[in-house]
Structures are given as C-alpha cells and as structure tokens.
Design a protein around this motif. Structure first.
Motif, PDB file in Angstrom:
ATOM      1  N   THR A   1       0.816  -1.211   0.000  1.00 17.27           N
ATOM      2  CA  THR A   1       0.000   0.000   0.000  1.00 17.27           C
ATOM      3  C   THR A   1       0.850   1.261   0.000  1.00 17.27           C
ATOM      4  OG1 THR A   1      -0.078   0.222   2.391  1.00 17.27           O
ATOM      5  CG2 THR A   1      -1.731  -1.211   1.397  1.00 17.27           C
ATOM      6  N   VAL A   2       0.216   2.362  -0.365  1.00 16.00           N
ATOM      7  CA  VAL A   2       0.876   3.663  -0.355  1.00 16.00           C
ATOM      8  C   VAL A   2       1.310   4.004   1.079  1.00 16.00           C
ATOM      9  CG1 VAL A   2       0.521   6.125  -0.710  1.00 16.00           C
ATOM     10  CG2 VAL A   2      -0.350   4.503  -2.372  1.00 16.00           C
ATOM     11  N   TRP A   3       0.413   3.721   2.036  1.00 12.76           N
ATOM     12  CA  TRP A   3       0.775   4.014   3.424  1.00 12.76           C
ATOM     13  C   TRP A   3       2.022   3.236   3.844  1.00 12.76           C
ATOM     14  CZ3 TRP A   3      -4.242   4.444   6.880  1.00 12.76           C
ATOM     15  CH2 TRP A   3      -4.934   5.612   6.496  1.00 12.76           C
TER      16      TRP A   3
ATOM     17  N   PHE B   1       4.365   2.106   1.880  1.00 10.00           N
ATOM     18  CA  PHE B   1       5.478   2.722   1.157  1.00 10.00           C
ATOM     19  C   PHE B   1       5.982   3.930   1.934  1.00 10.00           C
ATOM     20  CE2 PHE B   1       7.338   5.651  -1.822  1.00 10.00           C
ATOM     21  CZ  PHE B   1       7.923   4.891  -2.815  1.00 10.00           C
ATOM     22  N   GLU B   2       5.029   4.742   2.400  1.00 10.70           N
ATOM     23  CA  GLU B   2       5.417   5.957   3.111  1.00 10.70           C
ATOM     24  C   GLU B   2       6.060   5.628   4.463  1.00 10.70           C
ATOM     25  OE1 GLU B   2       2.202   8.921   0.982  1.00 10.70           O
ATOM     26  OE2 GLU B   2       1.768   8.213   3.000  1.00 10.70           O
TER      27      GLU B   2
ATOM     28  N   ARG C   1       7.803   2.930   5.142  1.00  6.12           N
ATOM     29  CA  ARG C   1       9.167   2.450   4.879  1.00  6.12           C
ATOM     30  C   ARG C   1      10.086   3.626   4.526  1.00  6.12           C
ATOM     31  NH1 ARG C   1       9.221  -1.003   0.344  1.00  6.12           N
ATOM     32  NH2 ARG C   1       7.068  -0.504  -0.144  1.00  6.12           N
ATOM     33  N   ALA C   2       9.573   4.538   3.687  1.00  7.81           N
ATOM     34  CA  ALA C   2      10.405   5.669   3.275  1.00  7.81           C
ATOM     35  C   ALA C   2      10.776   6.539   4.480  1.00  7.81           C
ATOM     36  CB  ALA C   2       9.673   6.502   2.219  1.00  7.81           C
TER      37      ALA C   2
ATOM     38  N   GLU D   1      13.337   4.686   6.676  1.00  5.99           N
ATOM     39  CA  GLU D   1      14.682   4.521   6.134  1.00  5.99           C
ATOM     40  C   GLU D   1      15.392   5.850   5.958  1.00  5.99           C
ATOM     41  OE1 GLU D   1      16.220   1.852   5.867  1.00  5.99           O
ATOM     42  OE2 GLU D   1      14.649   0.325   5.934  1.00  5.99           O
TER      43      GLU D   1
ATOM     44  N   ALA E   1      12.308  11.456   2.519  1.00  3.51           N
ATOM     45  CA  ALA E   1      10.859  11.296   2.410  1.00  3.51           C
ATOM     46  C   ALA E   1      10.188  12.661   2.446  1.00  3.51           C
ATOM     47  CB  ALA E   1      10.342  10.408   3.543  1.00  3.51           C
ATOM     48  N   LYS E   2      10.638  13.509   3.352  1.00  2.00           N
ATOM     49  CA  LYS E   2      10.055  14.838   3.467  1.00  2.00           C
ATOM     50  C   LYS E   2      10.315  15.630   2.193  1.00  2.00           C
ATOM     51  CE  LYS E   2       9.669  18.711   6.569  1.00  2.00           C
ATOM     52  NZ  LYS E   2      10.374  19.631   7.444  1.00  2.00           N
TER      53      LYS E   2
ATOM     54  N   GLY F   1       8.017  14.984  -0.560  1.00  2.00           N
ATOM     55  CA  GLY F   1       6.626  15.359  -0.394  1.00  2.00           C
ATOM     56  C   GLY F   1       5.783  14.365   0.376  1.00  2.00           C
ATOM     57  N   ILE F   2       6.429  13.421   1.037  1.00  2.00           N
ATOM     58  CA  ILE F   2       5.672  12.463   1.846  1.00  2.00           C
ATOM     59  C   ILE F   2       5.312  13.112   3.170  1.00  2.00           C
ATOM     60  CG2 ILE F   2       5.951  10.330   3.196  1.00  2.00           C
ATOM     61  CD1 ILE F   2       7.370   9.182   0.737  1.00  2.00           C
ATOM     62  N   PRO F   3       4.035  13.002   3.605  1.00  2.00           N
ATOM     63  CA  PRO F   3       3.635  13.646   4.852  1.00  2.00           C
ATOM     64  C   PRO F   3       4.219  12.902   6.051  1.00  2.00           C
ATOM     65  CG  PRO F   3       1.805  12.409   3.919  1.00  2.00           C
ATOM     66  CD  PRO F   3       2.930  12.296   2.945  1.00  2.00           C
TER      67      PRO F   3
ATOM     68  N   ARG G   1      -0.069   7.754  11.901  1.00  2.00           N
ATOM     69  CA  ARG G   1      -0.678   6.489  11.469  1.00  2.00           C
ATOM     70  C   ARG G   1       0.043   5.301  12.097  1.00  2.00           C
ATOM     71  NH1 ARG G   1      -0.173   8.359   5.748  1.00  2.00           N
ATOM     72  NH2 ARG G   1      -1.828   9.911   5.715  1.00  2.00           N
TER      73      ARG G   1
ATOM     74  N   ALA H   1       6.665  20.651   0.636  1.00  2.87           N
ATOM     75  CA  ALA H   1       7.311  19.919  -0.447  1.00  2.87           C
ATOM     76  C   ALA H   1       6.244  19.417  -1.424  1.00  2.87           C
ATOM     77  CB  ALA H   1       8.117  18.759   0.109  1.00  2.87           C
ATOM     78  N   ARG H   2       5.168  18.871  -0.856  1.00  2.17           N
ATOM     79  CA  ARG H   2       4.108  18.302  -1.693  1.00  2.17           C
ATOM     80  C   ARG H   2       3.523  19.348  -2.652  1.00  2.17           C
ATOM     81  NH1 ARG H   2       3.825  14.017  -2.877  1.00  2.17           N
ATOM     82  NH2 ARG H   2       3.535  14.877  -4.920  1.00  2.17           N
TER      83      ARG H   2
ATOM     84  N   ILE I   1       5.849  20.332  -5.491  1.00  6.08           N
ATOM     85  CA  ILE I   1       5.897  19.313  -6.544  1.00  6.08           C
ATOM     86  C   ILE I   1       4.660  19.448  -7.431  1.00  6.08           C
ATOM     87  CG2 ILE I   1       5.793  16.834  -7.004  1.00  6.08           C
ATOM     88  CD1 ILE I   1       7.278  16.474  -4.288  1.00  6.08           C
TER      89      ILE I   1
ATOM     90  N   VAL J   1      16.046   7.304  -0.844  1.00  9.32           N
ATOM     91  CA  VAL J   1      15.948   6.434   0.319  1.00  9.32           C
ATOM     92  C   VAL J   1      16.768   5.200  -0.041  1.00  9.32           C
ATOM     93  CG1 VAL J   1      14.412   5.149   1.830  1.00  9.32           C
ATOM     94  CG2 VAL J   1      13.653   7.300   0.816  1.00  9.32           C
TER      95      VAL J   1
ATOM     96  N   MET K   1      15.481   1.593  -0.208  1.00 12.67           N
ATOM     97  CA  MET K   1      14.394   1.259  -1.135  1.00 12.67           C
ATOM     98  C   MET K   1      14.963   1.060  -2.535  1.00 12.67           C
ATOM     99  SD  MET K   1      11.434   3.722   0.445  1.00 12.67           S
ATOM    100  CE  MET K   1       9.943   2.918  -0.055  1.00 12.67           C
TER     101      MET K   1
ATOM    102  N   GLY L   1      -5.248   3.301  -2.856  1.00  7.98           N
ATOM    103  CA  GLY L   1      -4.227   3.155  -1.830  1.00  7.98           C
ATOM    104  C   GLY L   1      -3.322   1.953  -2.021  1.00  7.98           C
ATOM    105  N   LEU L   2      -3.569   1.174  -3.056  1.00 11.61           N
ATOM    106  CA  LEU L   2      -2.712   0.008  -3.314  1.00 11.61           C
ATOM    107  C   LEU L   2      -1.701   0.356  -4.395  1.00 11.61           C
ATOM    108  CD1 LEU L   2      -5.366  -2.855  -3.352  1.00 11.61           C
ATOM    109  CD2 LEU L   2      -4.030  -1.938  -1.452  1.00 11.61           C
ATOM    110  N   LEU L   3      -0.468  -0.055  -4.169  1.00 15.13           N
ATOM    111  CA  LEU L   3       0.592   0.281  -5.117  1.00 15.13           C
ATOM    112  C   LEU L   3       0.440  -0.522  -6.402  1.00 15.13           C
ATOM    113  CD1 LEU L   3       3.587   0.320  -2.645  1.00 15.13           C
ATOM    114  CD2 LEU L   3       2.490   2.295  -3.663  1.00 15.13           C
TER     115      LEU L   3
END
Lengths: 360, 515
Positions: free
Chosen positions: A218-220, A222-223, A225-226, A229, A234-235, A238-240, A247, B335-336, B339, B356, B359, B379-381
């Motif tokens: 999922t996107v969540w 992914f975020e 993990r980002a 790591e 990540a910031k 643009g990742i919140p 979350r 940032a968002r 972009i 990262v 990744m 929400g799914l990749l």
C-alpha cells in the motif's frame, strides 16, 4: 587476527539464517547456568521441547502464549520500521485490556456478533490512543518517544491498579483487586474444546497478514518504509512525515491493545494487574528476532512462547527456576543485536603475515 | 616547482595490486611508483578504484594479490605488512581521508597527538610537540590555532589539521583522498601551494581527484584509473585536458554549452524573502526567474544557498516576503505543494535528501508521485506500472544499476543523481531548482546533468542553478546573481561578467568596488 570487512546487503536467506543462529547461540549460552544448576542440558532442553510440543495440550498452551507475543511483536515491528521507537506496548496492552473489560462487562448488551467486535475495537482504539500522545509529542516538540512510551507503561499500570481497587473492582471478587468478569457473549470463543487456545490467535494471524500487506503493497506502507529509512528524503519527496508517524503510532498502539483484548477476553475473563508477564517487552525481542518482518514475527513469537512454556514445564520437572526462560529470551535479544554485525560485515580470520619479519 | 628527475629515489612502490569484492574487481593488477618529492595525481571517475587502492596502501583493506613496498629512512624498499594501518603509519604513510577522522570535541593539538603518546604516561609533555608543530607550520605554511576545538574550525582548517597530523608523525608519503571536494576555490589554491612546498622538501604526495584543472595545474605525474585498471601513467607537462578526460571516461566527451536563447516572461519570483536564522539565513532576497533561462547563483558555501534551496523546495517557511509563480502568491510552502505546482527540486545533498537508500531504484523513481493515479489505485501500489516506468527511465537517463529492484544505495553518486533527475524532470516541470547538481560527480555524470538542465531550459522551463563552481555557472547560466551572507545581488547577464568580478562579489565586495 580477526578483521571485519563491509559486505553487500543481506539476502533474505542470510537474514533468516542469522536469526536462527542467534536463537541457537542463545540456547547454548543459557546452558552454562543450567550446568551450574547441575542439570543435564540435553535432558533439560528435551523437557522444554516436550513441554512446548509434547502433547496437544502443550502445543495449544504454547500457541496461547504466542498469541499476545505475535501482536506485541507486530506492534514493535511496524513502529520500528518507521523508526518510531515504541517501547510502550506493555502499557498499550493494559489500556486495551482495560477498555475491553469496560465495554465487555455490561456497558452495552447485545448478541455476540455485536459485542465481540465492539470489545475488540475498544481495545484497539484504547491502545492506539495511548500511543497517540507520545507520537504527537515527538512530531510537534521533538520529545524522545523512547522515554515517553517507556514511562507511560508505569503510569498506565498504576492507573489500572487504581481502577481495579476502585471503580472497576468486582464486588463479588472476595476483595481481590480484579475486574468483573467479561460477559459470556463478549468473550472471544475458544478454538478447541477443553483447551485454553482462543480466537485471539486468529486475530493475531489476520493482523500479521494485514501488516504484511500494508507494508508491502500500500501507499501508506510505502510511506512508512520511506520515513523509516530516510525521513529527510521522504520529506523532500513530499511524503507527509508527521501524518505517517501518527498512522504508525495509532497502528502500533492498536496492535498492542489487541494483545490485551485477547488476554482478557479470550483467556482470563477478567482483568488483574498481573495480566501480562511482560508481553509488551518480549514483543520487542520478538520483533528484533524477526528482523522487523511481520511474517517473521509469527515464527519469532512461536520460538519465544515455546521457551516460556517449555521452561515452565521443565522447571516443574527439575525444580530449576523458570527465570531461565527470561534468561534465554534476553540472550536471544543480545545475540540478535550482535548478529547485526555479521549481516553488515564479513569476518575474516587472518594469520599473522609473514612480511612482519621483513618490516621489522 | 620541483620536477622529478628520473633518478629520484622511490619512496613507494605498488606491485600488481588486485582486489575483488565479490564479483567486482575494484583493482586489477595496478602498479604504481612514487618518487621522493613527487606529486602524483590519481585520476579516475567515481568507482574507478582510486579510493580502494589507497585503502589497500593504508591497510584498511588487504589486497588479494600484489604488494606494497615503502622506503625506510635510508631509502631501502621494504614490503609493507598488509592490512595494518599502524604498520602503514609506522612506515611513514600519512593519509588524509575525504571524510575527516578528527575528534570534534578535542583541540587541534590533542587530535594531532592522539595515538602518538604513551597511554600510561603520568603527564604528557606538550612543549616539545608544540615546538615541532610550530616549526612544521612555519616551514609548510599550514597555519592552525592548535588550541582551538575541531568543532570550531572551518573545513579547510580541519584539513590542515589532518595534514599536520600526518607530518607530525614524520610521514614520507602523504595520500589525500579528493582533498578539494570540500574546499572553496581559494582554499584549494592555498592547499596546492602548501603541497608543492612540502614536495620541495622531499615529501612524496599522492592526491586523488577527478578534477582535471587541478590535476593539470598541480601534479608532476598523473596516473589514470578506469574500471579498476591503470590505463595511463604520464608526465603531466605533456598532457592536456581533453586527453585526460578521454582516458578517464574511455570515450570522447561531448562538451555541453549553452545555445543563445530567448527567455520568456517572468515565471517565478522571490519578493523580499527572509528565512532561517544564523549563518545560513536569507536576508531580504528577491529574484525573478524567466521562462527558458538558467539563472545561476554563485557564492562561497555557507552563505545562504542551502536556505534558499530549502525555501524553494518547500521545506522551510519564510519569515517575511513571498514567493510568486506567474504572479500569484504561493502561500504556505510544503514539499508536496511545490511538486504539484511543477517544481523540480534537485537537492544539494543527494544521499541525504535525494534517495531512500534501502528502497529500490524503482521505488525511488516513483517516490515523488506515489499518490498519483499512475502509481496507486485505492491506496494500493501498482508495482507492475512502477516497474515498467522505472525501466523506461533507467534506459532514458542511462542509470547504471543491477535492475529496477536493486537498492538505490548500491548506486554510485552519479547514478543516484540520475535517479533524482529522472523523477523530477520526467514530469516536465515549469521550474527547476538545481542545488550543487554536479558536486562530487565525475566528468561523464556532470555532462549528463548539464545536458538535462539545458534541455529543460530549451523546453521553456526556468532553471535556478546554485553552484560553487564558477566554470559551471559561466558555461550554463544566462544570468548570474551572487549570494553573500544571505543577501543576493541583482542578476546580470553572464556575458557582462568575468571570473574576477564574480570572485570579488563572492568575497563580499559590491559591484562598485569591482569597477
């Protein structure tokens, strides 16, 4: 002479091998005090294996013990993945148990298919909310969550004791500090007749798959993990980051809360202040032993649970204290931490070079 | 300048050094000589094996084959014990690493003496050491206040402490790994004049570099490594820039140059922006960026460039002033949102802010657009789509990796920069912010970066290029502004500027002083 050389990132196979090796080394190290206690090590470990796997009863007991460990292990694993150091699973477990008891002892009435989900939900919510505070303190004010989550454990345990001595004390409890029993309709059903194993295990396994899916697909995830790591990158991308921490905090706390629900609504039936023999802390060991992998958590929890259950059984047979289990678990954590070295470095043994004579 | 006569006695000899990491041959049969008083440049692209070779010399790694011979004080060549930094130190090899190995909370003197004093001495006698160091500083021109804590020294001063540390231990061979990577042009010049002086006193010096200009200006001899092998070993006096570049890269290099263009209307502006605090703050900065131009921002590092880049990247709120895109104020910055408005942001520290590392390449290529429908549904990749697009970008941007699923941290700096370029430029941004985009990159990767920036300009994007490299700025920018202590000068057409003027402004002298 020993030399360490950096190596490429570890493969899945090597990570599993290192975790297994850490467990084995822990068992070997723990045999030293067993020798001092005058035990035959092989016999003692034999007794432990028998105590955890020797009969249907032993096996289901082991699974019952693994149930909360899977959930607290997941709680630690998912938080640690985001580098949110939640050391407070123990407190969140009690918060979950307290909420389950509050809802399950008559606050609401209804059929099982309404009550059970309510109890489960209440427990998860309570655990999550407990973790929300430290998470917000971290993201807003930069307060170290290791300190806040760890200290909250004691706050919550004292709060539970206060409730059990006061408002939530069972009037029929002969003066013991315990809550009223959970209604039959709100309790998690047993999985097998005349065994203690209960639906909490199913919740734990479904949670495992859920967390695995979340992180992987999922996107969540992914975020998470980002952020874990490399939060700066990540910031920048643009990742919140704050929302992701919130979350993760809610999820981690909720998983630990579910462990409390299982113990109180699946196993004991009522809440006491000694509900958990440190499942929250053992969850950290489980997560580390699993290399923070959700699927690995199940196996690590089974290992730790069989140590605990097996050691209980062995101690009954030999008279050696079951503190041995804590010792093995602690050794396993140390071994896993040390094994990180072997994942990152290649160890080489080098003879003293002949050129030394030439150099001198 | 002392030119090595062929008869100068050898101080160091590497014979047939081979080092493999798994399947990768980092060094293949490399042999190297260094004479007394000689400055040898070790030239090569990133990943050519320069640093590995020097790490073998210094005993950090053990070579699979080959050996290292060092001259003892009487000039006799002896084999060096492999894999022992202490043996290397004892044999008179000093190494200045790219990342300094100094204890930040100790004084310069403590750092220099660290490890040279007996552990159990009741009181350390510093007077003779101080005298020896004063003498060394006077002779070499390396001046440092010995009692200052390392944490309070500038990068250039820290490097001087590192060199003094080696000299204090009576090094006869000094190895410097990319010594100018962190220095301003002025500091680099000082460094090389010191090195020449030291060579004149008989010190053998090896410096690792991928900058052709400094190799040509400062070395006696140059050894070129490519793919782990030595492909050339030449007297510097007979070399030219193009020849060395081609030896290093292995093929001809297309020079990037700016075609004259027709800048359009003002696209993006900063109006009286102040942000941050301390040394790197921005003070009342205004600029206008036109469509289809490259606006260069010159300055010595630490004068507010980082803050400027962070503000435009949406990472830092402004204290006063505003940002305008096509005349409209941007409000609060994230940032968002930047972009989404069509800003491509190439961060200054690409390892820290760009990728990262754990990744995969594919995930890093998708990270800025992970919430866009092409990468996710409910929400799914969408892994398959991510991979397909990653493969296309890897091909289009020539990202050298073991495939889209390999972790990004395994890539070289140049290829990491290509990941950043691919994911930011692929969306055809309106504004490109490139902060130090070629810092630490080799010739090939730098020319790629430049080509991409010029393509964006040709497409009509506005490009802000923040750089400390004047050659880069003069070659690419339509206009150049200078930032000094957080204040930005007016941008002037590059044709009207020369290096001298820019250098003076970077040092804080206004336009009127230069005239």
């Amino acid at each position: 002479m020993i030399r360490f050389e950096p190596r490429e990132p570890a493969s899945l196979g090597r990570m599993i091998a290192v975790s297994v090796a850490a467990a084995v080394v822990a068992l070997i190290l723990a045999s030293v005090p067993m020798l001092f206690a005058g035990l035959n090590v092989f016999e003692a470990y034999g007794l432990m294996v028998k105590g955890a796997f020797g009969s249907v009863f032993a096996f289901t007991e082991m699974l019952t013990r693994a149930t909360p460990l899977i959930l607290t292990g997941l709680a630690a694993a998912v938080a640690f993945r985001a580098k949110l150091w939640n050391i407070g699973a123990e407190g969140q477990l009690y918060a979950g148990a307290l909420a389950a008891v509050a809802v399950g002892t008559g606050m609401v009435s209804g059929p099982s298919y309404v009550l059970i989900p309510l109890v489960v939900l209440a427990g998860a919510l309570a655990g999550g909310l407990v973790m929300l505070g430290p998470t917000l303190l971290k993201t807003r004010l930069g307060v170290d969550e290791v300190v806040t989550t760890l200290l909250l454990n004691f706050v919550i345990l004292l709060f539970v004791q206060m409730m059990l001595e006061g408002p939530m004390k069972d009037p029929m409890g002969m003066g013991w500090p315990q809550s009223e029993p959970i209604l039959d309709g709100a309790a998690l059903p047993k999985l097998m007749n005349r065994m203690r194993i209960h639906w909490g295990l199913v919740i734990a396994l479904v949670s495992t798959l859920g967390v695995y899916f979340l992180l992987k697909r999922t996107v969540w995830g992914f975020e998470i993990r980002a952020v874990g790591e490399n939060a700066a990158a990540a910031k920048h991308a643009g990742i919140p980051v704050t929302a992701t921490f919130v979350r993760v905090g809610l999820l981690s706390g909720a998983l630990a809360g579910l462990a409390g629900v299982g113990e109180v609504a699946g196993l004991k039936g009522y809440l006491t202040a000694d509900l958990s023999p440190g499942f929250g802390y053992s969850g950290i060991v489980v997560a580390m032993l699993a290399g923070l992998s959700p699927i690995g958590v199940v196996f690590a929890a089974l290992f730790i649970a069989s140590i605990f259950v097996g050691a209980d059984s062995m101690s009954r047979a030999t008279g050696v204290s079951n503190y041995l289990a804590d010792l093995i678990v602690a050794m396993a954590l140390l071994c896993v931490l040390v094994s990180g070295l072997f994942l990152r470095f290649r160890v080489r043994f080098i003879g003293v070079p002949r050129s030394r004579e030439a150099a001198e | 300048m002392t030119v090595r006569s062929q008869e100068a006695p050898l101080v160091l000899k590497l014979e047939g050094i081979t080092k493999r990491f798994g399947g990768l041959t980092a060094n293949g049969d490399v042999s190297l000589d260094l004479g007394k008083g000689e400055i040898l440049a070790l030239l090569g692209e990133n990943g050519a094996g320069k640093t590995t070779l020097m790490n073998i010399l210094f005993g950090h790694y053990v070579a699979d084959e080959g050996r290292v011979l060092v001259a003892d004080p009487s000039g006799e060549l002896d084999a060096l014990e492999p894999g022992s930094p202490s043996a290397a130190l004892e044999a008179g090899i000093g190494m200045v690493h790219q990342h300094f190995t100094l204890a930040e909370n100790l004084s310069a003197l403590d750092n220099i003496l660290l490890g040279t004093e007996p552990l159990a001495a009741l009181k350390s006698s510093r007077a003779p050491a101080r005298k020896k160091l004063d003498d060394l500083m006077a002779r070499s021109g390396l001046s440092v206040n010995l009692d200052t804590r390392i944490s309070q020294l500038s990068v250039g001063e820290k490097q001087r402490v590192e060199i003094l540390k080696a000299l204090y231990r009576d090094a006869r061979v000094l190895v410097l790994d990319e010594p100018t990577a962190v220095l301003t042009p002025q500091e680099s010049e000082t460094l090389f004049s010191v090195l020449k002086k030291l060579a004149g006193e008989g010190l053998g010096i090896i410096f690792i570099s991928h900058k052709l200009a400094e190799v040509l200006a400062s070395s006696n001899r140059v050894a070129v490594l490519r793919g782990g092998r030595k492909v050339a070993d030449l007297q510097t006096s007979g070399c030219d820039r193009r020849q060395l570049a081609e030896l290093m890269v292995g093929h001809e290099i297309a020079e990037t140059a700016r075609e004259p263009g027709e800048p359009g209307a003002v696209l993006f502006s900063l109006k009286n922006v102040s942000a941050g605090g301390g040394r790197d703050a921005l003070r009342d900065v205004s600029l206008d960026l036109k469509a289809g131009e490259i606006l260069g921002i010159a300055g010595v590092s630490g004068n507010g460039q980082t803050m400027l880049a962070r503000v435009i990247s949406g990472l830092e709120p402004v204290r006063s002033g505003e940002l305008l895109l096509e005349g409209e104020g941007l409000g609060s910055l994230h940032a968002r949102s930047m972009i989404d408005l069509g800003f491509a942001r190439i961060p200054e520290d690409r390892h820290h802010d760009g990728i990262v590392g754990a990744m995969t390449v594919s995930e890093n290529l998708a990270i800025e657009s992970i919430r866009k429908p092409e990468n996710q549904r409910f929400g799914l990749l969408r892994f398959a789509a991510m991979r397909t697009r990653a493969k296309e970008m890897i091909k289009a941007y020539d990202i050298r990796c073991q495939g889209e699923d390999s972790p990004a941290r395994l890539l070289s700096g140049g290829n990491i920069q290509k990941i950043v370029l691919a994911r930011t430029l692929e969306t055809e941004p309106r504004v490109v912010l490139a902060a130090q985009p070629s810092r630490g990159l080799d010739v090939g990767a730098t020319s790629d970066v430049h080509r991409r920036l010029l393509e964006a300009r040709a497409r009509g994007a506005g490009v802000i290029l923040i750089s400390e490299d004047l050659d880069e700025l003069m070659r690419l920018s339509d206009r150049i502004a200078v930032i000094h202590r957080g204040e930005l000068s007016n941008a002037e057409p590059t044709e009207t500027l020369d290096r001298g003027t820019l250098g003076l402004r970077m040092a804080g002298h206004g336009a009127e002083d230069a005239a």
